[in-house]
Scaffold this motif. Structure first.
Motif, PDB file in Angstrom:
ATOM      1  N   VAL A 230       0.842  -1.196   0.000  1.00  0.00           N
ATOM      2  CA  VAL A 230       0.000   0.000   0.000  1.00  0.00           C
ATOM      3  C   VAL A 230       0.879   1.248   0.000  1.00  0.00           C
ATOM      4  O   VAL A 230       0.570   2.236  -0.663  1.00  0.00           O
ATOM      5  N   GLY A 231       1.979   1.197   0.718  1.00  0.00           N
ATOM      6  CA  GLY A 231       2.907   2.321   0.733  1.00  0.00           C
ATOM      7  C   GLY A 231       3.496   2.621  -0.634  1.00  0.00           C
ATOM      8  O   GLY A 231       3.847   3.763  -0.931  1.00  0.00           O
ATOM      9  N   SER A 232       3.598   1.607  -1.487  1.00  0.00           N
ATOM     10  CA  SER A 232       4.136   1.814  -2.833  1.00  0.00           C
ATOM     11  C   SER A 232       3.212   2.678  -3.693  1.00  0.00           C
ATOM     12  O   SER A 232       3.640   3.227  -4.707  1.00  0.00           O
ATOM     13  N   LEU A 233       1.948   2.808  -3.293  1.00  0.00           N
ATOM     14  CA  LEU A 233       1.011   3.655  -4.040  1.00  0.00           C
ATOM     15  C   LEU A 233       1.297   5.141  -3.836  1.00  0.00           C
ATOM     16  O   LEU A 233       0.852   5.977  -4.621  1.00  0.00           O
ATOM     17  N   ALA A 234       2.044   5.487  -2.776  1.00  0.00           N
ATOM     18  CA  ALA A 234       2.308   6.891  -2.451  1.00  0.00           C
ATOM     19  C   ALA A 234       3.012   7.618  -3.590  1.00  0.00           C
ATOM     20  O   ALA A 234       2.819   8.819  -3.767  1.00  0.00           O
ATOM     21  N   LYS A 235       3.815   6.907  -4.379  1.00  0.00           N
ATOM     22  CA  LYS A 235       4.541   7.563  -5.472  1.00  0.00           C
ATOM     23  C   LYS A 235       3.588   8.056  -6.569  1.00  0.00           C
ATOM     24  O   LYS A 235       3.949   8.938  -7.341  1.00  0.00           O
ATOM     25  N   PHE A 236       2.373   7.508  -6.628  1.00  0.00           N
ATOM     26  CA  PHE A 236       1.401   7.924  -7.628  1.00  0.00           C
ATOM     27  C   PHE A 236       0.486   9.047  -7.136  1.00  0.00           C
ATOM     28  O   PHE A 236      -0.234   9.638  -7.915  1.00  0.00           O
ATOM     29  N   LEU A 237       0.486   9.298  -5.839  1.00  0.00           N
ATOM     30  CA  LEU A 237      -0.493  10.194  -5.226  1.00  0.00           C
ATOM     31  C   LEU A 237       0.131  11.532  -4.857  1.00  0.00           C
ATOM     32  O   LEU A 237       1.350  11.641  -4.746  1.00  0.00           O
ATOM     33  N   PRO A 238      -0.707  12.565  -4.644  1.00  0.00           N
ATOM     34  CA  PRO A 238      -0.176  13.887  -4.295  1.00  0.00           C
ATOM     35  C   PRO A 238       0.657  13.837  -3.016  1.00  0.00           C
ATOM     36  O   PRO A 238       0.225  13.293  -2.003  1.00  0.00           O
ATOM     37  N   ALA A 239       1.843  14.446  -3.068  1.00  0.00           N
ATOM     38  CA  ALA A 239       2.744  14.419  -1.919  1.00  0.00           C
ATOM     39  C   ALA A 239       2.317  15.403  -0.833  1.00  0.00           C
ATOM     40  O   ALA A 239       2.634  15.201   0.334  1.00  0.00           O
ATOM     41  N   ASP A 240       1.591  16.451  -1.215  1.00  0.00           N
ATOM     42  CA  ASP A 240       1.213  17.485  -0.250  1.00  0.00           C
ATOM     43  C   ASP A 240      -0.008  17.105   0.585  1.00  0.00           C
ATOM     44  O   ASP A 240      -0.378  17.815   1.506  1.00  0.00           O
ATOM     45  N   GLU A 241      -0.604  15.981   0.293  1.00  0.00           N
ATOM     46  CA  GLU A 241      -1.838  15.570   0.984  1.00  0.00           C
ATOM     47  C   GLU A 241      -1.552  14.397   1.922  1.00  0.00           C
ATOM     48  O   GLU A 241      -0.952  13.410   1.524  1.00  0.00           O
ATOM     49  N   GLU A 242      -1.983  14.514   3.178  1.00  0.00           N
ATOM     50  CA  GLU A 242      -1.838  13.420   4.139  1.00  0.00           C
ATOM     51  C   GLU A 242      -2.982  12.430   3.911  1.00  0.00           C
ATOM     52  O   GLU A 242      -4.140  12.754   4.135  1.00  0.00           O
ATOM     53  N   LEU A 243      -2.661  11.234   3.464  1.00  0.00           N
ATOM     54  CA  LEU A 243      -3.674  10.242   3.121  1.00  0.00           C
ATOM     55  C   LEU A 243      -3.688   9.114   4.155  1.00  0.00           C
ATOM     56  O   LEU A 243      -2.668   8.789   4.752  1.00  0.00           O
ATOM     57  N   GLU A 244      -4.872   8.514   4.317  1.00  0.00           N
ATOM     58  CA  GLU A 244      -5.017   7.359   5.198  1.00  0.00           C
ATOM     59  C   GLU A 244      -5.652   6.228   4.403  1.00  0.00           C
ATOM     60  O   GLU A 244      -6.783   6.343   3.933  1.00  0.00           O
ATOM     61  N   ALA A 245      -4.919   5.156   4.226  1.00  0.00           N
ATOM     62  CA  ALA A 245      -5.428   3.979   3.532  1.00  0.00           C
ATOM     63  C   ALA A 245      -6.060   3.056   4.566  1.00  0.00           C
ATOM     64  O   ALA A 245      -5.450   2.756   5.593  1.00  0.00           O
ATOM     65  N   ARG A 246      -7.297   2.620   4.291  1.00  0.00           N
ATOM     66  CA  ARG A 246      -7.978   1.686   5.188  1.00  0.00           C
ATOM     67  C   ARG A 246      -8.038   0.321   4.517  1.00  0.00           C
ATOM     68  O   ARG A 246      -8.598   0.182   3.432  1.00  0.00           O
ATOM     69  N   VAL A 247      -7.459  -0.670   5.178  1.00  0.00           N
ATOM     70  CA  VAL A 247      -7.396  -2.030   4.640  1.00  0.00           C
ATOM     71  C   VAL A 247      -8.248  -2.928   5.529  1.00  0.00           C
ATOM     72  O   VAL A 247      -8.045  -2.988   6.737  1.00  0.00           O
ATOM     73  N   ASN A 248      -9.215  -3.606   4.925  1.00  0.00           N
ATOM     74  CA  ASN A 248     -10.070  -4.554   5.643  1.00  0.00           C
ATOM     75  C   ASN A 248      -9.815  -5.946   5.100  1.00  0.00           C
ATOM     76  O   ASN A 248      -9.807  -6.153   3.885  1.00  0.00           O
ATOM     77  N   ILE A 249      -9.646  -6.900   6.000  1.00  0.00           N
ATOM     78  CA  ILE A 249      -9.407  -8.292   5.611  1.00  0.00           C
ATOM     79  C   ILE A 249     -10.534  -9.141   6.185  1.00  0.00           C
ATOM     80  O   ILE A 249     -10.844  -9.050   7.373  1.00  0.00           O
ATOM     81  N   LYS A 250     -11.120  -9.968   5.326  1.00  0.00           N
ATOM     82  CA  LYS A 250     -12.170 -10.895   5.766  1.00  0.00           C
ATOM     83  C   LYS A 250     -11.798 -12.290   5.280  1.00  0.00           C
ATOM     84  O   LYS A 250     -11.337 -12.454   4.156  1.00  0.00           O
ATOM     85  N   ILE A 251     -12.010 -13.265   6.119  1.00  0.00           N
ATOM     86  CA  ILE A 251     -11.683 -14.651   5.799  1.00  0.00           C
ATOM     87  C   ILE A 251     -12.983 -15.455   5.731  1.00  0.00           C
ATOM     88  O   ILE A 251     -13.772 -15.441   6.658  1.00  0.00           O
ATOM     89  N   TYR A 252     -13.197 -16.148   4.602  1.00  0.00           N
ATOM     90  CA  TYR A 252     -14.352 -17.013   4.418  1.00  0.00           C
ATOM     91  C   TYR A 252     -13.827 -18.398   4.042  1.00  0.00           C
ATOM     92  O   TYR A 252     -13.377 -18.593   2.915  1.00  0.00           O
ATOM     93  N   ASP A 253     -13.854 -19.330   4.953  1.00  0.00           N
ATOM     94  CA  ASP A 253     -13.355 -20.689   4.730  1.00  0.00           C
ATOM     95  C   ASP A 253     -11.975 -20.646   4.063  1.00  0.00           C
ATOM     96  O   ASP A 253     -10.991 -20.437   4.713  1.00  0.00           O
ATOM     97  N   VAL A 254     -11.916 -20.863   2.735  1.00  0.00           N
ATOM     98  CA  VAL A 254     -10.628 -20.860   2.040  1.00  0.00           C
ATOM     99  C   VAL A 254     -10.383 -19.570   1.263  1.00  0.00           C
ATOM    100  O   VAL A 254      -9.314 -19.387   0.693  1.00  0.00           O
ATOM    101  N   ILE A 255     -11.356 -18.687   1.213  1.00  0.00           N
ATOM    102  CA  ILE A 255     -11.227 -17.441   0.451  1.00  0.00           C
ATOM    103  C   ILE A 255     -10.882 -16.292   1.394  1.00  0.00           C
ATOM    104  O   ILE A 255     -11.510 -16.113   2.428  1.00  0.00           O
ATOM    105  N   GLN A 256      -9.873 -15.519   1.016  1.00  0.00           N
ATOM    106  CA  GLN A 256      -9.505 -14.313   1.752  1.00  0.00           C
ATOM    107  C   GLN A 256      -9.886 -13.108   0.901  1.00  0.00           C
ATOM    108  O   GLN A 256      -9.561 -13.060  -0.286  1.00  0.00           O
ATOM    109  N   LYS A 257     -10.555 -12.153   1.514  1.00  0.00           N
ATOM    110  CA  LYS A 257     -11.002 -10.955   0.803  1.00  0.00           C
ATOM    111  C   LYS A 257     -10.268  -9.758   1.389  1.00  0.00           C
ATOM    112  O   LYS A 257     -10.271  -9.547   2.595  1.00  0.00           O
TER     113      LYS A 257
END
Length: 181
Positions: free
Chosen positions: A25-52
């Protein structure tokens, strides 16, 4: 960039997974505006054998959101980052095209507050406050696609009215124009 990671379904995020997510996710910072403080929200859900994995990155002029499912959590993270990179590139290409067509580019609206308020009968409902900034239909459709939602409310600068673009059940795009009469 600040990265907030949450897990559901009694899943514990290990240090290795957290490090992998922060690196990707930090690697995306090079594509985004440097002057803006951004917050990335990552949600992980596990369903039996599938990870979302779902990543939301709200900015002042855009909201990026992507989700992916896979049997391997690391692969799901990689896939969702690839999807976000494609969204950023598509957004920049369209924005650069607009800048070349006219001077400047219309600003995008931003969600300010998400909150719950009570109506007179005491039933809670979800409420969002948005600022409608001028844009044209093409930019509104671009935001609709970037967000992955079914509709998008915007202020159309050509007809000087609030409008809604939406995705129809047949996959086509529709526009609702409002008037005050």
């Amino acid at each position: 960039m600040k990265i907030t990671t949450r897990a559901a379904n009694n899943f514990t995020i290990t240090d290795a997974i957290k490090e992998h997510i922060e690196l990707k996710v930090g690697s995306l910072a090079k594509f985004l505006p440097a002057d803006e403080e951004l917050e990335a929200r990552v949600n992980i859900k596990i369903y039996d054998v599938i990870q979302k994995v779902e990543v939301t990155l709200p900015g002042k002029q855009f909201i990026l959101r992507a989700e992916e499912e896979h049997t391997d959590l690391y692969a799901a993270v990689d896939l969702v980052i690839d999807k976000l990179e494609r969204q950023i590139r598509r957004h920049k290409t369209k924005a650069n095209k607009k800048i070349k067509e006219r001077e400047g580019i219309a600003e995008y609206f931003i969600n300010l507050e998400n909150g719950e308020k009570d109506v007179s009968n005491g039933v809670p409902f979800k409420s969002k406050e948005i600022f409608l900034k001028p844009m044209d239909v093409e930019e509104a459709i671009m935001q609709l696609d970037l967000l992955g939602h079914d509709f998008y409310v915007y202020f159309d600068m050509e007809i000087n009215a609030v409008c809604i673009v939406y995705r129809r059940k047949d996959g086509q795009i529709g526009v609702i124009e409002t008037n005050r009469e």
